[in-house]
Design a protein around this motif. Structure first.
Motif, PDB file in Angstrom:
ATOM      1  N   ARG A   1       0.845  -1.196   0.000  1.00 57.29           N
ATOM      2  CA  ARG A   1       0.000   0.000   0.000  1.00 57.29           C
ATOM      3  C   ARG A   1       0.881   1.247   0.000  1.00 57.29           C
ATOM      4  O   ARG A   1       1.808   1.373   0.804  1.00 57.29           O
ATOM      5  CB  ARG A   1      -0.929   0.026   1.213  1.00 57.29           C
ATOM      6  CG  ARG A   1      -1.858   1.248   1.242  1.00 57.29           C
ATOM      7  CD  ARG A   1      -2.823   1.183   2.407  1.00 57.29           C
ATOM      8  NE  ARG A   1      -3.778   0.100   2.243  1.00 57.29           N
ATOM      9  CZ  ARG A   1      -4.895   0.190   1.526  1.00 57.29           C
ATOM     10  NH1 ARG A   1      -5.184   1.324   0.888  1.00 57.29           N
ATOM     11  NH2 ARG A   1      -5.713  -0.845   1.442  1.00 57.29           N
TER      12      ARG A   1
ATOM     13  N   VAL B   1      -3.011   0.506  -3.921  1.00 53.38           N
ATOM     14  CA  VAL B   1      -2.724  -0.888  -3.569  1.00 53.38           C
ATOM     15  C   VAL B   1      -2.218  -1.646  -4.794  1.00 53.38           C
ATOM     16  O   VAL B   1      -2.761  -1.513  -5.896  1.00 53.38           O
ATOM     17  CB  VAL B   1      -3.978  -1.590  -3.001  1.00 53.38           C
ATOM     18  CG1 VAL B   1      -3.689  -3.068  -2.719  1.00 53.38           C
ATOM     19  CG2 VAL B   1      -4.442  -0.891  -1.729  1.00 53.38           C
TER      20      VAL B   1
ATOM     21  N   GLU C   1      -0.173  -7.147   4.282  1.00 50.30           N
ATOM     22  CA  GLU C   1      -0.036  -5.889   3.556  1.00 50.30           C
ATOM     23  C   GLU C   1       1.132  -5.087   4.110  1.00 50.30           C
ATOM     24  O   GLU C   1       1.219  -4.840   5.313  1.00 50.30           O
ATOM     25  CB  GLU C   1      -1.324  -5.069   3.668  1.00 50.30           C
ATOM     26  CG  GLU C   1      -1.279  -3.751   2.903  1.00 50.30           C
ATOM     27  CD  GLU C   1      -2.582  -2.981   3.004  1.00 50.30           C
ATOM     28  OE1 GLU C   1      -3.506  -3.289   2.223  1.00 50.30           O
ATOM     29  OE2 GLU C   1      -2.675  -2.094   3.882  1.00 50.30           O
TER      30      GLU C   1
ATOM     31  N   SER D   1       3.363  -1.385   3.745  1.00 49.88           N
ATOM     32  CA  SER D   1       3.025  -0.011   3.381  1.00 49.88           C
ATOM     33  C   SER D   1       4.287   0.830   3.270  1.00 49.88           C
ATOM     34  O   SER D   1       5.291   0.568   3.944  1.00 49.88           O
ATOM     35  CB  SER D   1       2.074   0.607   4.410  1.00 49.88           C
ATOM     36  OG  SER D   1       2.695   0.684   5.680  1.00 49.88           O
TER      37      SER D   1
END
Length: 394
Positions: free
Chosen positions: A255, A280, A325, A327
Motif C-alpha cells: 500500500r 494498492v 499488507e 506499506s
C-alpha cells in the motif's frame, strides 16, 4: 556452460522437440557477441571501477615492463577460483601514457605469459583498450568473455580503471508458443549473467521483445511477459535461458499513497513495474527495494506533469508476505532546499528536491525534465546590481 557444448546440445534439443512435446524448462540457447562500443550499444551495461596501485601483487609472475612504475588493477569475478584476475598497465615510453596492458586472460594467476594489448585510443587523461578476451575454465569447458577498459590517469589520487563487459548474448526464444527476441546483459561487469540482488547495480539485465534496447527488467526468479508470470533461469555464463509458466505463486499486497500512479520495485524476484489501484498493488512474496515511484497530473491547460522519485537505497526496502499488507510512505510532500557555499570569493548555490524518504525527485512536463524551473534573484544592498540566475541541481 561453455559455448562448445551449446552447439552440440542445440542439435539434440531440436531433435527432442521434433519427436516429443517440448518441456517448459527446455534450454533456449543464445548467441554471444562482442564489440568495442558494447556499453554504448547496450545502455544496461555499467562499469566496475577499481583503483590502480603501484605495489606489485604478491605471488604473481610479471613480464618485463618497459617503465619503472607500472600500475596494477584487480578485476573481481566469481568465474575464477581466486575471485579475480590481475591487470597490469605499462607505457611505451617512460613519459608517455599508460598505453600497454597485460591481463591474466587464461586465469592461471600470472601475467608473464600474456601478450601485450595496445590501447586503441589515448586522450589527455584516458586510455582505452578492448575488447580484451579472457577465457574461463568451467566444468563444461572453456567459456570466452570480453572486457572493454578505460583507464583514467589524472593524478596520484585519481588513477583508476573503468571495466565494462565487452560482450552480450542475444537470440530468438519461444514463450508460450510465440517467437520473441531475447538480449542478456552482464550489467555489473563481473563475468556472470545470472546475478540477482536487492540492489539495482548488482542485478544483470534481460530484455525480451524490446526493440529500443533501453534498460530492461532485472534478472530474477520471475519475469512477467504479456501479463503472465514465468519462472526464469539464466545460465551463469549467459549461454541459455529457461522459461516456464509460474505455478502456485504466493502474493501479498503493498500500500502506497493514492497519489502514486506508478511504482517499480525489485529484488531477487526481479523488477516489477505497476500502477497501484487506489494505492494498492500486488507482488510475489519476497524482499524488495523501491526502484522508483511516479506521480502524474495535468494542469488547467492540459499539460502533463510528472514527479519521479529515485535512489531510495535501503530506505525504500520492504518485504511482501503471503496474505499480509506492507506499506510505504512515499511521494508527497516533496521538499525543495537551497544550499549556499563560499568558494574563495564567490558564493555557489544549488538546489535539491527530496521526497519523504530522502529520495532524489525530478520534475518533468510533457515527458521533458525541467531543469530551469527554479531561479534565484541576487542583488546588492545598494541596489546597483540585480540578476536572475537559474539554480542547478545539487
Amino acid at each position: 556452460m561453455g559455448r562448445k557444448t551449446s552447439i552440440l546440445l542445440t542439435v539434440w534439443i531440436g531433435f527432442f522437440v521434433f519427436t516429443f512435446p517440448a518441456g517448459a524448462q527446455d534450454e533456449q540457447w543464445l548467441q554471444y557477441h562482442s564489440e568495442r562500443e558494447a556499453n554504448r550499444m547496450m545502455p544496461d551495461m555499467q562499469s566496475s571501477t577499481q583503483n590502480a596501485v603501484t605495489d606489485k601483487p604478491e605471488g604473481v609472475k610479471l613480464p618485463e615492463f618497459k617503465t619503472q612504475k607500472p600500475y596494477f588493477v584487480r578485476w573481481t569475478t566469481p568465474m575464477v577460483a581466486s575471485g579475480g584476475l590481475w591487470i597490469a598497465l605499462d607505457r611505451s615510453s617512460e613519459q608517455g601514457k599508460p598505453d600497454l596492458l597485460y591481463i591474466d586472460s587464461n586465469a592461471n594467476g600470472h601475467l608473464d605469459d600474456e601478450e601485450i594489448v595496445k590501447a586503441y585510443q589515448t586522450e589527455q587523461y584516458y586510455t582505452y583498450f578492448g575488447p580484451v578476451k579472457v577465457v574461463f575454465d568451467t566444468e563444461d569447458g572453456p567459456v570466452t568473455y570480453h572486457l572493454n577498459l578505460r583507464f583514467m590517469d589524472y593524478n596520484d589520487l585519481n588513477r583508476r580503471m573503468y571495466i565494462y563487459s565487452g560482450g552480450w548474448y542475444e537470440g530468438e526464444i519461444t514463450v508460450a508458443g510465440k517467437k520473441k527476441y531475447c538480449v542478456l546483459i552482464d550489467h555489473n561487469a563481473n563475468g556472470t549473467f545470472n546475478d540477482k540482488s536487492l540492489q539495482s547495480g548488482q542485478c544483470d539485465r534481460i530484455q525480451i521483445d524490446r526493440k529500443d534496447r533501453q534498460e530492461g527488467p532485472w534478472v530474477g526468479n520471475y519475469i512477467q511477459l504479456d501479463g503472465v508470470f514465468y519462472n526464469l533461469e539464466v545460465s551463469r555464463d549467459g549461454a541459455f535461458v529457461k522459461l516456464a509458466k509460474a505455478e502456485d505463486m504466493k502474493f501479498g499486497t503493498i500500500r502506497v499513497p493514492e497519489t502514486i500512479t506508478e511504482l517499480a520495485a525489485g529484488g531477487e524476484n526481479g523488477l516489477f513495474t505497476f500502477q497501484p489501484d487506489k494505492g494498492v498493488g500486488k507482488l510475489p512474496t519476497g524482499k524488495y527495494r523501491v526502484d522508483h515511484w511516479q506521480i502524474d497530473r495535468k494542469d488547467e491547460k492540459g499539460t502533463s506533469w510528472t514527479l519521479q522519485g529515485t535512489y531510495l537505497n535501503e530506505r525504500g526496502d520492504f518485504e511482501i508476505t503471503e496474505g499480509a499488507e506492507a506499506s510505504l510512505e512515499i511521494g508527497e510532500p516533496v521538499t525543495a532546499s537551497l544550499s549556499v557555499r563560499l568558494n574563495g570569493e564567490n558564493y555557489e548555490f544549488s538546489k535539491s528536491l527530496k521526497g519523504p524518504l530522502g529520495e532524489y525527485v525530478s520534475l518533468s512536463a510533457s515527458g521533458r525534465e525541467i531543469n530551469n524551473l527554479w531561479k534565484m534573484k541576487a542583488g546588492n544592498e545598494e541596489g546597483t546590481y540585480e540578476k536572475l540566475y537559474p539554480i542547478p541541481d545539487q
